[in-house]
Design an enzyme around this catalytic site. Structure first.
Site, short mmCIF file in Angstrom:
data_model
loop_
_atom_site.label_atom_id
_atom_site.label_comp_id
_atom_site.label_asym_id
_atom_site.label_seq_id
_atom_site.Cartn_x
_atom_site.Cartn_y
_atom_site.Cartn_z
N ARG A 1 -12.29 83.52 108.81
CA ARG A 1 -13.42 84.43 108.66
C ARG A 1 -13.10 85.83 109.18
O ARG A 1 -13.96 86.71 109.09
CB ARG A 1 -14.61 83.88 109.43
CG ARG A 1 -15.72 83.28 108.55
CD ARG A 1 -16.77 82.73 109.48
NE ARG A 1 -18.05 82.54 108.91
CZ ARG A 1 -18.51 81.35 108.50
NH1 ARG A 1 -17.76 80.29 108.52
NH2 ARG A 1 -19.75 81.25 108.07
N LYS B 1 -19.80 77.00 99.07
CA LYS B 1 -18.52 76.45 99.53
C LYS B 1 -18.65 74.95 99.85
O LYS B 1 -17.84 74.14 99.41
CB LYS B 1 -18.02 77.20 100.78
CG LYS B 1 -17.85 78.70 100.55
CD LYS B 1 -17.33 79.41 101.80
CE LYS B 1 -18.27 79.37 102.99
NZ LYS B 1 -19.54 80.10 102.81
N ARG C 1 -31.87 75.42 101.66
CA ARG C 1 -30.83 74.38 101.80
C ARG C 1 -31.29 73.25 102.73
O ARG C 1 -31.89 73.49 103.77
CB ARG C 1 -29.58 75.04 102.37
CG ARG C 1 -28.58 74.09 102.97
CD ARG C 1 -27.24 74.72 103.16
NE ARG C 1 -27.21 75.85 104.05
CZ ARG C 1 -26.15 76.64 104.21
NH1 ARG C 1 -25.06 76.44 103.50
NH2 ARG C 1 -26.18 77.64 105.05
P1 ADP Z 1 -22.06 77.53 101.79
O1 ADP Z 1 -21.35 76.26 102.21
O2 ADP Z 1 -21.15 78.49 101.09
O3 ADP Z 1 -22.80 78.18 102.92
P2 ADP Z 1 -23.75 75.69 100.28
O4 ADP Z 1 -22.76 74.96 99.45
O5 ADP Z 1 -24.36 74.97 101.43
O6 ADP Z 1 -23.16 77.13 100.73
O7 ADP Z 1 -24.90 76.20 99.28
C1 ADP Z 1 -26.10 76.81 99.79
C2 ADP Z 1 -27.31 76.26 99.04
O8 ADP Z 1 -27.28 76.74 97.70
C3 ADP Z 1 -27.35 74.73 98.97
O9 ADP Z 1 -28.68 74.30 99.17
C4 ADP Z 1 -26.84 74.41 97.55
O10 ADP Z 1 -27.49 73.25 97.04
C5 ADP Z 1 -27.23 75.65 96.77
N1 ADP Z 1 -26.21 76.02 95.78
C6 ADP Z 1 -24.85 75.89 95.89
N2 ADP Z 1 -24.23 76.36 94.78
C7 ADP Z 1 -25.22 76.82 93.97
C8 ADP Z 1 -25.22 77.43 92.66
N3 ADP Z 1 -24.08 77.66 91.99
N4 ADP Z 1 -26.43 77.76 92.13
C9 ADP Z 1 -27.58 77.52 92.82
N5 ADP Z 1 -27.64 76.95 94.04
C10 ADP Z 1 -26.48 76.61 94.61
P1 AMP Z 2 -21.17 77.96 108.27
O1 AMP Z 2 -21.54 76.50 108.41
O2 AMP Z 2 -19.82 78.15 107.63
O3 AMP Z 2 -22.27 78.76 107.59
O4 AMP Z 2 -21.02 78.53 109.75
C1 AMP Z 2 -22.12 78.53 110.64
C2 AMP Z 2 -21.82 79.44 111.82
O5 AMP Z 2 -20.70 78.91 112.56
C3 AMP Z 2 -21.45 80.87 111.51
O6 AMP Z 2 -22.59 81.71 111.30
C4 AMP Z 2 -20.65 81.27 112.75
O7 AMP Z 2 -21.52 81.52 113.85
C5 AMP Z 2 -19.89 79.97 113.07
N1 AMP Z 2 -18.56 79.88 112.42
C6 AMP Z 2 -18.16 78.98 111.47
N2 AMP Z 2 -16.89 79.17 111.12
C7 AMP Z 2 -16.45 80.23 111.86
C8 AMP Z 2 -15.22 80.93 111.94
N3 AMP Z 2 -14.15 80.60 111.18
N4 AMP Z 2 -15.13 81.98 112.80
C9 AMP Z 2 -16.16 82.33 113.57
N5 AMP Z 2 -17.36 81.72 113.55
C10 AMP Z 2 -17.51 80.68 112.70
#
Ligand code: ADP
Ligand code: AMP
Length: 220
Positions: free
Chosen positions: A88, A13, A127
């Protein structure tokens, strides 16, 4: 244009939101980033939030709904926004609809990023982020062009999140399946949901999202 990127932790995302900001000029609203800023501020609320984040649990709906309402009211959101990490829970989704209605704002796209659980732990534990500009990287899947130097700003300091460890990820995934996955059905029933293959390479996912934002791609 206002939109939601919906998917489990590690779905991509934040990575795709950065590309949408670059290509479409929308503002990224990451509730995770907002919460981490609150933790970093050292406030009393921040200290309570840290325990919740480190356990991989969800912060209360009341806090999150107020946080996003305040953020959407800020002037930069008039350019359009990408919700990354919100809603969420079902309660958050219902509150968001009410908030947008009240403000006369549209929700143009809800894009589900589908990724197998087995891939998510590796994504999350590998990451890291540029400490200066926030650009996202991965040990295996998204390395900077020059080792140790951020492509975006040339910075050489990087950070890893304290909740990006295998144990916390397991709980975050459990929370996703129990509390967040049901809202996929909420948006599908409303005819608003589109889906991309989050297992594909980063640039392929970016292209799939662009097709949707440009008016192509069927609702699922
Ligand atoms: P989210 O915001 O959904 O938690 P991230 O965008 O931070 O996820 O992605 C998690 C990790 O996976 C990052 O280190 C990113 O570089 C990597 N990543 C994101 N999209 C892909 C993909 N399509 N294939 C492989 N690695 C990815
Ligand atoms: P994220 O950066 O989206 O992976 O979120 C990190 C952490 O923040 C999650 O594991 C939750 O503990 C908290 N968090 C983020 N967004 C929300 C949400 N919309 N509702 C509840 N907790 C959240």
């Amino acid at each position: 244009m206002n939109m939601i990127l919906l998917g489990p932790p590690g779905a991509g995302k934040g990575t795709q939101a950065q590309n949408i900001v670059r290509d479409y000029g929308l503002v990224q609203l990451s509730t995770g980033d907002m919460l981490r800023q609150s933790v970093a501020s050292g406030s009393a609320l921040g200290q309570q939030l840290k325990a919740v984040l480190d356990a991989g649990e969800l912060v209360s709906d009341t806090i999150m709904i107020e946080m996003i309402a305040d953020r959407i009211a800020q002037p930069d959101c008039k350019a359009g926004f990408i919700l990354d990490g919100f809603p969420r829970t079902n309660e958050q989704a219902v509150a968001l609809d009410a908030l947008l209605d009240e403000k006369g704002l549209n929700l143009d796209h809800v894009i589900e990023m589908a990724v197998d659980d087995a891939a998510l732990t590796e994504r999350v534990t590998g990451r890291y982020t540029c400490a200066k500009c926030g650009a996202g990287y991965h040990d295996n899947f998204q390395k900077p062009q020059k080792d140790g130097v951020c492509d975006g700003c040339g910075g050489s300091e990087f950070t890893r999140r304290s909740d990006d460890n295998a144990e916390t990820v397991a709980n975050r995934l459990k929370e996703f399946h129990e509390k967040t996955a049901p809202i996929i059905h909420y948006y599908r029933q409303k005819g608003r949901l589109s889906q991309v293959d989050g297992m594909a390479a980063i640039e392929v996912v970016t292209a799939q999202i662009s097709t949707i934002l440009n008016g192509g791609g069927a609702r699922v």
